[in-house]
Enzyme design. Structure first.
Site, short mmCIF file in Angstrom:
data_model
loop_
_atom_site.label_atom_id
_atom_site.label_comp_id
_atom_site.label_asym_id
_atom_site.label_seq_id
_atom_site.Cartn_x
_atom_site.Cartn_y
_atom_site.Cartn_z
CG PHE A 56 16.32 8.07 -49.96
CD1 PHE A 56 17.26 8.28 -50.96
CD2 PHE A 56 16.57 8.55 -48.69
CE1 PHE A 56 18.44 8.96 -50.70
CE2 PHE A 56 17.75 9.24 -48.41
CZ PHE A 56 18.68 9.44 -49.42
CG ASP A 57 12.05 6.23 -56.20
OD1 ASP A 57 10.97 5.63 -56.09
OD2 ASP A 57 12.87 6.02 -57.12
CG LEU A 58 13.26 0.59 -52.99
CD1 LEU A 58 14.27 0.78 -51.87
CD2 LEU A 58 12.23 -0.47 -52.60
CG ASP A 86 14.46 7.13 -60.60
OD1 ASP A 86 13.78 6.87 -59.58
OD2 ASP A 86 14.26 6.58 -61.70
#
Length: 235
Positions: free
Chosen positions: A8-10, A183
């Site tokens: 996951f990107d944060l 995103d």
């Protein structure tokens, strides 16, 4: 579900960075003695900050330079009427960020569910010690196996070397069972394409994809991520 490693990107995927950014910026300006923030100052800061992060991801500037330069340029545009110290602003802003954490709706439940299926890790280009503090403040750390930062790696998304560094932190890895959720088309999705793994574009704003990046699937809400990943199995 075929995936067992979830990267996951944060920022603006699990944590609402835009909300935290505004809160921290306004707090920083107040602590510097600016009681009334000039119209457009924060918007201009955002544009300058974004441009510098893009330059960092291309290897054109260092992160240490970026952290101060974004404030120097912002203040310079407002001339003598905004005589503030960019180094002090940078220090105050970074200290504030871990105290203004805002979770994206569904983030906690999604990470908890996926941690029960496989392994969840964070991959981020953000400032390392700040990101660790923000993750702990959010409570997400309870569901994570590892946090991979570009600062520790020496390479940033979308560089394939960063993704290789990240997956080597996992207990187990195969290209077929790994997916990134993020995103940013130009960092998360393009990086996944180059590394040869699946990707889920978290497109909360419903933006058109006019880039070279090709996501495997798309979700406009975090609640839609698991159904989107399950749908990949039938393709």
């Amino acid at each position: 579900m075929k995936h067992r490693l979830f990267l996951f990107d944060l920022d603006d995927t699990l944590l609402d960075f835009k909300a935290s950014e505004r809160l921290s910026f306004e707090r920083t300006m107040r602590e510097l003695g600016l009681q009334a923030v000039p119209d457009g100052l924060f918007v201009r800061y955002q544009a300058i900050n974004l441009a510098l992060w893009r330059a960092f991801e291309l290897g054109a500037v260092s992160k240490d330079f970026l952290k101060v330069e974004r404030f120097r340029r912002t203040f310079a545009e407002y001339g003598a009427g905004l005589d503030l110290d960019p180094q002090a602003a940078s220090d105050l802003y970074l200290e504030s960020l871990p105290n203004t954490v805002v979770l994206v709706d569904g983030a906690q439940q999604l990470c908890e569910t996926l941690a029960g299926i496989g392994e969840v890790g964070i991959i981020t280009n953000g400032v390392e010690h700040i990101q660790h503090r923000r993750i702990r403040a959010s409570g997400l750390h309870a569901h994570l196996s590892f946090v991979a930062t570009s600062e520790a790696c020496g390479h940033a998304k979308p560089d394939a070397r960063f993704f290789n560094y990240a997956v080597n932190m996992a207990r187990a890895f195969s290209h077929q069972e790994t997916v990134i959720v993020g995103d940013r088309l130009d960092a998360d999705i393009l990086g996944a394409n180059r590394f040869g793994i699946d990707s889920c574009w978290f497109n909360s704003g419903g933006q058109a994809n006019n880039s070279e990046a090709v996501p495997s699937c798309e979700a406009t809400r975090l609640q839609d991520v698991i159904p989107a990943l399950r749908a990949l199995q039938s393709l």
